[in-house]
Design an enzyme around this catalytic site. Structure first.
Site, PDB file in Angstrom:
ATOM      1  N   GLU A  85      -7.874  -5.701  -3.818  1.00 33.85           N
ATOM      2  CA  GLU A  85      -8.775  -5.170  -2.927  1.00 33.85           C
ATOM      3  C   GLU A  85     -10.013  -4.464  -3.722  1.00 33.85           C
ATOM      4  O   GLU A  85      -9.643  -3.866  -4.701  1.00 33.85           O
ATOM      5  CB  GLU A  85      -8.263  -4.140  -2.078  1.00 33.85           C
ATOM      6  CG  GLU A  85      -9.318  -3.748  -1.004  1.00 33.85           C
ATOM      7  CD  GLU A  85      -8.799  -2.653   0.023  1.00 33.85           C
ATOM      8  OE1 GLU A  85      -7.777  -2.175  -0.201  1.00 33.85           O
ATOM      9  OE2 GLU A  85      -9.609  -2.347   0.948  1.00 33.85           O
ATOM     10  N   GLY A 136      -6.555   5.906  -5.473  1.00 32.53           N
ATOM     11  CA  GLY A 136      -5.295   6.750  -5.211  1.00 32.53           C
ATOM     12  C   GLY A 136      -4.105   5.829  -5.221  1.00 32.53           C
ATOM     13  O   GLY A 136      -3.152   5.748  -5.891  1.00 32.53           O
ATOM     14  N   ALA A 137      -4.173   4.755  -4.486  1.00 35.42           N
ATOM     15  CA  ALA A 137      -3.218   3.761  -4.104  1.00 35.42           C
ATOM     16  C   ALA A 137      -3.392   2.533  -3.412  1.00 35.42           C
ATOM     17  O   ALA A 137      -4.457   2.630  -2.880  1.00 35.42           O
ATOM     18  CB  ALA A 137      -2.019   4.313  -3.555  1.00 35.42           C
ATOM     19  N   MET A 138      -2.661   1.326  -3.474  1.00 38.36           N
ATOM     20  CA  MET A 138      -3.100   0.226  -2.934  1.00 38.36           C
ATOM     21  C   MET A 138      -1.929  -0.277  -1.910  1.00 38.36           C
ATOM     22  O   MET A 138      -0.603  -0.385  -2.332  1.00 38.36           O
ATOM     23  CB  MET A 138      -3.629  -0.704  -3.901  1.00 38.36           C
ATOM     24  CG  MET A 138      -3.997  -2.147  -3.228  1.00 38.36           C
ATOM     25  SD  MET A 138      -5.254  -1.994  -2.016  1.00 38.36           S
ATOM     26  CE  MET A 138      -4.855  -3.286  -0.886  1.00 38.36           C
ATOM     27  N   GLU A 139      -2.246  -0.645  -0.645  1.00 44.63           N
ATOM     28  CA  GLU A 139      -1.281  -1.023   0.226  1.00 44.63           C
ATOM     29  C   GLU A 139      -0.961  -2.623   0.433  1.00 44.63           C
ATOM     30  O   GLU A 139      -0.225  -3.044   1.526  1.00 44.63           O
ATOM     31  CB  GLU A 139      -1.673  -0.731   1.739  1.00 44.63           C
ATOM     32  CG  GLU A 139      -2.917  -1.764   1.996  1.00 44.63           C
ATOM     33  CD  GLU A 139      -4.338  -1.321   1.952  1.00 44.63           C
ATOM     34  OE1 GLU A 139      -4.490  -0.422   0.827  1.00 44.63           O
ATOM     35  OE2 GLU A 139      -5.294  -1.614   2.523  1.00 44.63           O
ATOM     36  N   ASN A 140      -0.744  -3.122  -0.872  1.00 47.57           N
ATOM     37  CA  ASN A 140      -0.066  -4.697  -0.947  1.00 47.57           C
ATOM     38  C   ASN A 140       0.998  -4.867  -0.179  1.00 47.57           C
ATOM     39  O   ASN A 140       2.058  -3.962  -0.258  1.00 47.57           O
ATOM     40  CB  ASN A 140      -0.125  -5.049  -2.271  1.00 47.57           C
ATOM     41  CG  ASN A 140      -1.061  -4.371  -3.443  1.00 47.57           C
ATOM     42  OD1 ASN A 140      -2.251  -4.792  -3.353  1.00 47.57           O
ATOM     43  ND2 ASN A 140      -0.621  -3.528  -4.333  1.00 47.57           N
ATOM     44  N   HIS A 182      -0.200   7.120   4.025  1.00 48.55           N
ATOM     45  CA  HIS A 182      -1.282   6.482   4.319  1.00 48.55           C
ATOM     46  C   HIS A 182      -0.956   4.828   3.839  1.00 48.55           C
ATOM     47  O   HIS A 182      -1.192   3.889   4.569  1.00 48.55           O
ATOM     48  CB  HIS A 182      -2.536   6.932   3.419  1.00 48.55           C
ATOM     49  CG  HIS A 182      -3.797   5.962   3.594  1.00 48.55           C
ATOM     50  ND1 HIS A 182      -4.844   6.474   4.479  1.00 48.55           N
ATOM     51  CD2 HIS A 182      -4.117   5.041   2.919  1.00 48.55           C
ATOM     52  CE1 HIS A 182      -5.717   5.657   4.160  1.00 48.55           C
ATOM     53  NE2 HIS A 182      -5.331   4.674   3.410  1.00 48.55           N
ATOM     54  N   GLU A 183      -0.621   4.724   2.622  1.00 55.33           N
ATOM     55  CA  GLU A 183      -0.291   3.186   2.274  1.00 55.33           C
ATOM     56  C   GLU A 183       0.685   2.708   3.198  1.00 55.33           C
ATOM     57  O   GLU A 183       0.742   1.569   3.506  1.00 55.33           O
ATOM     58  CB  GLU A 183      -0.065   3.206   0.777  1.00 55.33           C
ATOM     59  CG  GLU A 183      -0.993   3.759  -0.059  1.00 55.33           C
ATOM     60  CD  GLU A 183      -2.141   3.441  -0.082  1.00 55.33           C
ATOM     61  OE1 GLU A 183      -2.608   2.291   0.349  1.00 55.33           O
ATOM     62  OE2 GLU A 183      -3.220   4.262  -0.246  1.00 55.33           O
ATOM     63  N   HIS A 235      -0.583   1.633   6.472  1.00 53.18           N
ATOM     64  CA  HIS A 235      -1.208   0.138   6.423  1.00 53.18           C
ATOM     65  C   HIS A 235      -0.643  -0.827   6.640  1.00 53.18           C
ATOM     66  O   HIS A 235      -1.248  -2.123   7.054  1.00 53.18           O
ATOM     67  CB  HIS A 235      -1.991   0.149   4.883  1.00 53.18           C
ATOM     68  CG  HIS A 235      -3.209   0.842   4.728  1.00 53.18           C
ATOM     69  ND1 HIS A 235      -4.442   0.584   5.599  1.00 53.18           N
ATOM     70  CD2 HIS A 235      -3.851   1.542   3.670  1.00 53.18           C
ATOM     71  CE1 HIS A 235      -5.472   1.157   5.091  1.00 53.18           C
ATOM     72  NE2 HIS A 235      -5.108   1.658   4.019  1.00 53.18           N
TER      73      HIS A 235
HETATM   74  N1  PHE Z   1      -6.967   0.398   0.285  1.00 48.92           N
HETATM   75  C1  PHE Z   1      -6.794   1.436  -0.556  1.00 48.92           C
HETATM   76  C2  PHE Z   1      -6.388   2.620   0.259  1.00 48.92           C
HETATM   77  O1  PHE Z   1      -7.214   3.264   1.071  1.00 48.92           O
HETATM   78  C3  PHE Z   1      -7.859   2.023  -1.465  1.00 48.92           C
HETATM   79  C4  PHE Z   1      -8.277   0.899  -2.532  1.00 48.92           C
HETATM   80  C5  PHE Z   1      -9.477   0.481  -2.356  1.00 48.92           C
HETATM   81  C6  PHE Z   1      -7.322   0.915  -3.736  1.00 48.92           C
HETATM   82  C7  PHE Z   1      -9.739  -0.498  -3.567  1.00 48.92           C
HETATM   83  C8  PHE Z   1      -7.886   0.124  -4.737  1.00 48.92           C
HETATM   84  C9  PHE Z   1      -9.082  -0.626  -4.523  1.00 48.92           C
HETATM   85  O2  PHE Z   1      -5.418   2.841   0.602  1.00 48.92           O
HETATM   86 ZN    ZN Z   2      -6.316   2.830   2.868  1.00 51.02          ZN
END
Ligand code: PHE
Ligand code: ZN
Length: 883
Positions: free
Chosen positions: A144, A283-287, A319-320, A323
């Protein structure tokens, strides 16, 4: 076979490091230009031959015409710095294609085709941390918003959803663990290499793709969903970090349960993995099924993490996880809709954290972030609506406006609908759009239909930027109190004229004598001005308004100070009580900096503040977590925000002087509070957390009033600490004092935690944000410290974000702070454009700052703008800031 190579660059292997560098004036992308993609890609098969410096990626795409779009003979596959090794269409290697910049355009004569594309990438040269990169010997991805195009050529946009099947292989010794989205379907080994196959049954956009390969260990657990699906859970970290994963795992399980109970959302795979990496832009990513986290939001134990860190982990894990529904099952049609997933998910994580801990305190913290970060953004050159109309680089729109104001906008719908109706709205939204790429408009319509709200005018919250101001004037005659509310929505870049917005305001009218009120009322101000009358008041009542912060607006209520003192002591809405305290202090600070108050008035105001503060310190009905909130002074940023033109030097001085005054007047009660709090033994419950919070607050007041005594107490607190909250709090106070204790404790802290990156980040940040008169010199020498690393975003932020929000140092009148930040941005830009651009807003507020400094800030921005090569990220932020 057609072999095309992107033109070789002279200096070795720079295609990844230089990928973000663009010629000036990158094109503007506009929301109104959205068109569905002419092709569908229902399935993609990816094969990764993994190596740190040379990974080969083979992608097989099944493509068919999109019946819902205008037909086109070519397909645009986005790329970013990719080296194309081979391309074939339907097995035919002499395919008609051309490059358009970094994109690959392939001619497709028919309705349906199968494309095979081989690219070679170098993860170890990838310092942007987008795409596939190496972090401490492991490989991981960040896709992302537009990182997948750094892995393979693909329609890298969120409205193209595909089912992913992945085979990955690599040296067993280097990468014992191989992870991807979905479920592992097979694995095996051949000599020194091993491989794994993964399949994700849920169609997803490319930004949710993830892969991890490395030497990791897991804390494992399981969760049984409401319908009896048993889910395997893992939190993967480096070997030595396993002992710090319990809180993350517990937070995950609580999140999964909470989403079932509160939003009716069940998890949808048999496996949920979290991986912690130490080099991460956000912070983190919701893959899907494989969340990747900054170590900061995973690792905790009492020795190394503060209470704030614990709360941060719980919030981000939630949060993640949330998502998975708000973001993954229902994703975004295009990046202008980012708030659709982010605003909603922030609201969900806020509600979750509120329920796990103290709801009033959580609400106050959320508002503090909004007012400290989002309000300034919304009144500056980078202001944009929560659904922006245009961008040059989407990474620049992961903002407090899209996230935090976005959450407030959805919260207002919840407030107007009530909890139950809101739930009907979200149920309908998920049901209608499951598996789709949706828009903010879809969300609003689902709310209208499901929650039975009329949101016609409310849609302005999506299109208009700027924080509305509401003037509230209360008059009293006979038995009737009349409230006149008037709103103004300020002009913002590109939006000179605004329409009135619907503003839901929760209010109560207090009887002065009894201290009671007849209950909360919700009024919606939907015109420029309106009057509301309330009967049955023999005497003039006291107005409590925007209770619970029901709308993200700023209120001007122009009431006598004694009414604020009354509310600070009596208001039964915790946020409103906090607000009264804040207003009391803000009013004094703005009044004394602007010279509106004469000496006698200032003295009287300080007396009132001390009286209110004493009541807070001594109120036995308050818990310490809430007491701490009521004792916190308004931030420099928030005070500056209340003034048209701010002089950071005078605000800083006035704020410190007020702190010293309170400390001197209340030396005894503060001391008693400290002594009581010191007695509470360490625990992770609310009572002990509250004690730690007021302990360090009392200490920092004392440091302003009586530095010598405070220094001794802080050193003692440091030495006796059995947890990071106390130790960091003590060191924070010491770092600001010119005392003998300071140097020794700073050195001790470094030696004690050397090698623990997250704690060493704190060591950098404490010094960069300190009140010490030489803080700016300290930042300069820390920049040269052997542990400083430009390639590690956490370390860069720990030094420079702390510095940029330290008014005493950053706003040094000679402009040295601005020059230092500009130097950093220029140095960091070619290495990590996304992170570099995040420092620009600190310089961008020059129009709201006194002339002398404003000119120096503008010069710093100008110097960045004139650099021969700038990333799209930094280019966009700097030109908008100068604009
Ligand atoms: N989508 C992630 C979040 O808010 C944030 C994010 C954006 C992480 C772009 C990495 C790169 O949970
Ligand atoms: Zn988010």
């Amino acid at each position: 076979m057609d072999i095309a190579r992107t033109p070789a660059t002279p200096d070795g292997n720079p295609e990844m490091a230089d990928a973000a560098i663009q010629p000036k004036a990158p094109p503007e992308i506009r929301r109104e230009d959205y068109k569905p993609f002419p092709w569908l890609v229902p399935t993609i098969r990816l094969t990764f031959d993994l190596a740190l410096d040379k990974t080969r990626v083979t992608a097989r795409l099944e493509i068919e015409r999109n019946p819902a779009a205008e037909a086109e003979r070519t397909i645009r596959l986005n790329g970013d710095g990719l080296q194309l090794e081979s391309l074939s269409c339907d097995g035919n290697e002499s395919t008609d294609y051309r490059m358009d910049g970094d994109d690959l355009l392939v001619t497709l004569p028919g309705e349906r085709h199968s494309l095979e594309i081989v690219t070679v990438i170098d993860p170890s040269a990838n310092s942007q941390l987008m795409g596939l990169y190496a972090s401490g010997g492991m490989l991981c991805t960040q896709c992302e918003a537009e990182g997948f195009r750094r892995i393979t050529f693909f329609p890298d946009r969120p409205d193209v959803l595909s089912t992913y099947t992945v085979r990955m292989s690599g040296p067993k010794a280097l990468f014992p663990v191989l992870l991807c989205n979905g479920n592992r379907t097979d694995q095996g080994e051949e000599g020194d290499t091993h491989w794994a196959k993964w399949h994700d049954p849920w169609p997803k956009p490319s930004y949710l793709f993830a892969l991890v390969a490395g030497d990791l260990v897991a804390r494992s657990d399981s969760f049984t969903t409401i319908n009896g699906r048993k889910v395997e859970l893992n939190v993967y970290v480096r070997d030595g970090d396993l002992g710090r994963t319990e809180h993350a795992m517990e937070s995950l399980k609580r999140s999964m349960r909470w989403d079932e109970e509160v939003f009716g959302r069940e998890y949808d795979l048999d496996l949920f993995n979290i991986v912690a990496v130490s080099d991460f832009n956000m912070g983190a990513m919701e893959n899907k099924g494989l969340n990747i986290f900054n170590t900061k939001y995973v690792l905790a134990d009492p020795e190394t993490a503060t209470d704030g860190d614990y709360d941060g982990i719980e919030g981000v894990i939630g949060h993640e996880y949330f998502h998975n529904w708000s973001g993954n099952r229902v994703t975004c049609r295009d990046w202008f809709q980012l708030s659709l997933k982010e605003g909603f998910t922030v609201l969900r994580d806020q509600l979750f954290s509120a329920q796990m801990g103290s709801a009033p305190v959580k609400r106050i913290e959320d508002v503090r972030v909004l007012r400290g970060v989002q309000f300034p953004e919304d009144s500056g050159p980078l202001a944009h609506p929560i659904r922006p109309d245009s961008y040059r680089e989407i990474s620049n729109f992961y903002t407090a406006t899209v996230y935090n104001k976005g959450a407030e906008v959805i919260r207002m719908m919840r407030t107007m609908a009530g909890e139950e109706a809101f739930r009907r709205g979200t149920d309908l939204y998920f049901e209608r759009h499951d598996g789709e790429a949706a828009t903010c408009e879809d969300f609003v319509r689902a709310m209208e239909d499901g929650a039975d709200l009329d949101l016609a005018q409310f849609r302005l919250w999506y299109s208009q930027a700027g924080t509305p101001k509401v003037a509230a004037r209360l008059t009293h005659e006979g038995q009737t109190a009349t409230l006149t509310l008037t709103q103004t929505v300020p002009a913002t870049p590109g939006q000179p004229d605004k329409q009135p917005m619907p503003i839901p305001l929760s209010l109560a009218l207090f009887d002065r004598e009894s201290g009671n009120h007849a209950g909360d009322e919700l009024v919606v101000l939907d015109s420029e001005t309106a009057q509301f009358s309330f009967d049955g008041f023999a005497t003039r009542p006291v107005l409590s308004i925007n209770r619970g912060f029901s709308a993200p607006v700023s209120i001007d209520r122009d009431v006598p100070r004694d009414e604020l003192v009354f509310l600070a002591a009596r208001d039964d809405d915790p946020f409103a009580r906090y607000e009264a305290m804040q207003e009391l202090m803000t009013g004094y600070l703005v009044g004394s900096v602007s010279g509106e108050l004469d000496d006698a008035e200032r003295d009287a105001a300080r007396g009132d503040i001390a009286q209110a503060m004493r009541a807070v310190i001594e109120d036995s009905a308050l818990d310490d977590l809430m007491r701490g909130e009521l004792m916190v002074m308004p931030s420099q940023a928030y005070i500056a925000e209340q003034m048209l033109i701010a002089d950071p030097g005078s605000i800083h001085a006035a704020r410190e002087a007020l702190k010293a005054d309170v400390a001197t007047r209340l030396a005894d009660p503060l001391h008693a509070l400290y002594e009581r709090a010191v007695q509470v033994p360490f625990a992770l419950d609310a009572e002990a957390k509250g004690a730690r919070k007021v302990k360090t607050l009392a200490l920092s007041y004392a440091a302003a009033g009586d530095p010598a005594t405070a220094s001794g107490l802080a050193a003692q607190q440091y030495d006796r600490a059995d947890n990071m909250t106390d130790r960091q709090g003590a060191l924070m106070v010491l770092a600001g004092l010119d005392s003998a204790e300071r140097t020794g404790r700073l050195l001790d802290f470094y030696n004690r935690y050397q090698g623990n990156a997250l704690v060493i980040d704190k060591w950098f940040a404490l010094q960069a944000s300190s009140l010490h008169p030489h803080a700016i010199e300290h930042v300069k020498s820390l920049r040269e410290h052997e542990d400083f690393a430009l390639r590690n975003p956490n370390r860069v932020r720990s030094l420079y974000m702390a510095f940029a929000s330290n008014p005493g140092a950053f706003h040094s009148a000679d402009g040295e702070g601005y020059r230092m930040l500009a130097d950093l941005i220029l140095e960091l830009d070619p290495i990590n454009a996304q992170t570099a651009a995040r420092f620009v807003p600190a310089l961008g507020r020059w129009r709201r700052i006194e002339e002398g400094r404003a000119e120096l800030m503008r010069e710093a921005l100008q110097r960045i703008a004139e650099a021969p090569k700038l990333s799209r990220d930094t280019y966009e932020q700097v030109t908008r800031s100068l604009g």
